[in-house]
Design a protein around this motif. Structure first.
Motif, mmCIF file in Angstrom:
data_model
loop_
_atom_site.group_PDB
_atom_site.id
_atom_site.type_symbol
_atom_site.label_atom_id
_atom_site.label_comp_id
_atom_site.label_asym_id
_atom_site.label_seq_id
_atom_site.Cartn_x
_atom_site.Cartn_y
_atom_site.Cartn_z
ATOM 1 N N MET A 1 0.842 -1.172 0.000
ATOM 2 C CA MET A 1 0.000 0.000 0.000
ATOM 3 C C MET A 1 0.888 1.235 0.000
ATOM 4 S SD MET A 1 -2.775 1.152 2.924
ATOM 5 C CE MET A 1 -2.161 -0.030 4.069
ATOM 6 N N ALA A 2 0.548 2.179 -0.860
ATOM 7 C CA ALA A 2 1.290 3.438 -0.924
ATOM 8 C C ALA A 2 0.570 4.483 -0.085
ATOM 9 C CB ALA A 2 1.403 3.913 -2.369
ATOM 10 N N SER A 3 1.348 5.350 0.549
ATOM 11 C CA SER A 3 0.783 6.492 1.269
ATOM 12 C C SER A 3 1.049 7.731 0.442
ATOM 13 C CB SER A 3 1.438 6.632 2.640
ATOM 14 O OG SER A 3 1.065 5.552 3.458
ATOM 15 N N ASN A 12 -4.396 6.471 1.390
ATOM 16 C CA ASN A 12 -3.740 5.199 1.076
ATOM 17 C C ASN A 12 -4.270 4.631 -0.235
ATOM 18 O OD1 ASN A 12 -2.166 4.764 3.600
ATOM 19 N ND2 ASN A 12 -4.209 4.913 4.485
ATOM 20 N N THR A 13 -3.440 3.798 -0.847
ATOM 21 C CA THR A 13 -3.883 3.043 -2.019
ATOM 22 C C THR A 13 -4.026 1.586 -1.616
ATOM 23 O OG1 THR A 13 -1.652 2.571 -2.811
ATOM 24 C CG2 THR A 13 -2.692 4.623 -3.597
ATOM 25 N N ASN A 14 -4.648 0.801 -2.469
ATOM 26 C CA ASN A 14 -4.930 -0.588 -2.132
ATOM 27 C C ASN A 14 -3.732 -1.521 -2.282
ATOM 28 O OD1 ASN A 14 -5.097 -0.441 -5.046
ATOM 29 N ND2 ASN A 14 -6.031 -2.470 -4.992
ATOM 30 N N GLY A 15 -2.637 -1.065 -2.848
ATOM 31 C CA GLY A 15 -1.509 -1.974 -3.037
ATOM 32 C C GLY A 15 -0.280 -1.251 -3.540
ATOM 33 N N GLU A 16 0.560 -2.006 -4.224
ATOM 34 C CA GLU A 16 1.792 -1.469 -4.800
ATOM 35 C C GLU A 16 1.694 -1.529 -6.316
ATOM 36 O OE1 GLU A 16 4.195 -0.131 -2.956
ATOM 37 O OE2 GLU A 16 3.127 -0.623 -1.119
ATOM 38 N N GLY A 111 -13.714 -1.014 -11.836
ATOM 39 C CA GLY A 111 -12.562 -0.532 -11.083
ATOM 40 C C GLY A 111 -11.448 -1.558 -10.990
ATOM 41 N N SER A 112 -11.550 -2.636 -11.764
ATOM 42 C CA SER A 112 -10.570 -3.728 -11.642
ATOM 43 C C SER A 112 -9.164 -3.302 -12.050
ATOM 44 C CB SER A 112 -11.011 -4.950 -12.449
ATOM 45 O OG SER A 112 -11.117 -4.636 -13.821
ATOM 46 N N PHE A 113 -9.044 -2.380 -13.000
ATOM 47 C CA PHE A 113 -7.711 -1.910 -13.379
ATOM 48 C C PHE A 113 -7.019 -1.285 -12.172
ATOM 49 C CE2 PHE A 113 -4.868 1.518 -14.542
ATOM 50 C CZ PHE A 113 -3.993 0.879 -15.400
ATOM 51 N N GLY A 114 -7.701 -0.356 -11.504
ATOM 52 C CA GLY A 114 -7.130 0.307 -10.333
ATOM 53 C C GLY A 114 -6.753 -0.670 -9.242
ATOM 54 N N LYS A 115 -7.596 -1.656 -9.021
ATOM 55 C CA LYS A 115 -7.318 -2.669 -8.004
ATOM 56 C C LYS A 115 -6.119 -3.533 -8.408
ATOM 57 C CE LYS A 115 -12.126 -3.090 -6.402
ATOM 58 N NZ LYS A 115 -12.718 -2.001 -7.162
ATOM 59 N N ASP A 116 -6.128 -4.032 -9.652
ATOM 60 C CA ASP A 116 -5.077 -4.933 -10.119
ATOM 61 C C ASP A 116 -3.718 -4.259 -10.210
ATOM 62 O OD1 ASP A 116 -7.069 -6.840 -10.304
ATOM 63 O OD2 ASP A 116 -7.212 -6.754 -12.494
ATOM 64 N N HIS A 130 -8.749 6.414 -9.007
ATOM 65 C CA HIS A 130 -7.341 6.093 -9.214
ATOM 66 C C HIS A 130 -6.454 7.205 -8.690
ATOM 67 C CE1 HIS A 130 -8.698 3.578 -12.912
ATOM 68 N NE2 HIS A 130 -8.882 2.932 -11.785
ATOM 69 N N SER A 131 -5.309 6.812 -8.145
ATOM 70 C CA SER A 131 -4.308 7.805 -7.764
ATOM 71 C C SER A 131 -3.557 8.236 -9.022
ATOM 72 C CB SER A 131 -3.353 7.218 -6.722
ATOM 73 O OG SER A 131 -2.720 6.050 -7.208
ATOM 74 N N ARG A 132 -2.761 9.293 -8.901
ATOM 75 C CA ARG A 132 -2.013 9.788 -10.058
ATOM 76 C C ARG A 132 -0.751 8.942 -10.220
ATOM 77 N NH1 ARG A 132 -3.295 13.821 -12.303
ATOM 78 N NH2 ARG A 132 -4.063 14.931 -10.480
#
Length: 165
Positions: A1-3, A12-16, A111-116, A130-132
């Motif tokens: 997860m990115a801050s 936060n984001t859901n992953g890396e 939203g699967s792209f953002g999650k994946d 989505h984050s930038r």
């Protein structure tokens, strides 16, 4: 997860993001005509994934304009502008701006792209968008560059992304 931050407030984001040197994860997104497109549809081309929360914000719009100008000078390279905006909003924006050197793709359905890709924001005012991020993928589908922009209101490092091509 990115801050990351939005106006200095932590989010936060859901992953890396995918690792440089790894194969880019497959995706299925919608074009502005509502047809589906996958990563495989771009096989053999270099890709700049310009990912952002919404084309209707100043920084997001600036990134689309900047990459549109840069894309016209790049050989065998496509710029994919990806957000959860409706395809109609993406089409309206590029039509009004006269932008023809980018491909707008929407992740609004699942939203699967953002999650994946590990870049979906999981809290804050823009939760689920989505984050930038900028990701560069070579013609063989290998990730060559990634940038998770630390402050959502900031523009990405265009020069570094384009230099990775």
């Amino acid at each position: 997860m990115a801050s990351i931050t939005l106006g200095g407030n932590p989010i936060n984001t859901n992953g890396e993001l995918p690792k440089v040197g790894s194969k880019a994860p497959q995706f299925q997104l919608l074009k502005t005509d509502l047809s589906e497109v996958t990563l495989a549809d771009f096989a053999g081309s270099k890709l700049v994934l310009n990912i952002f929360p919404s084309v209707d914000t100043g920084t997001c719009a600036a990134s689309v304009r900047h990459f549109n100008e840069s894309a016209s000078k790049l050989e065998n390279t496509k710029v994919l502008c990806i957000s959860r905006d409706l395809p109609f909003a993406q089409k309206r924006f590029c039509g009004a701006e006269g932008l023809e050197n980018v491909v707008n793709l929407s992740d609004f359905k699942s939203g699967s792209f953002g999650k994946d890709y590990g870049l979906e924001m999981t809290d804050g005012a823009l939760n689920a968008l989505h984050s930038r991020v900028v990701i560069v993928i070579d013609e063989n589908g290998v990730v060559k560059y990634t940038e998770q922009v630390a402050e959502i209101a900031d523009e990405p490092n265009y020069e570094a992304a384009l230099a990775s091509l």
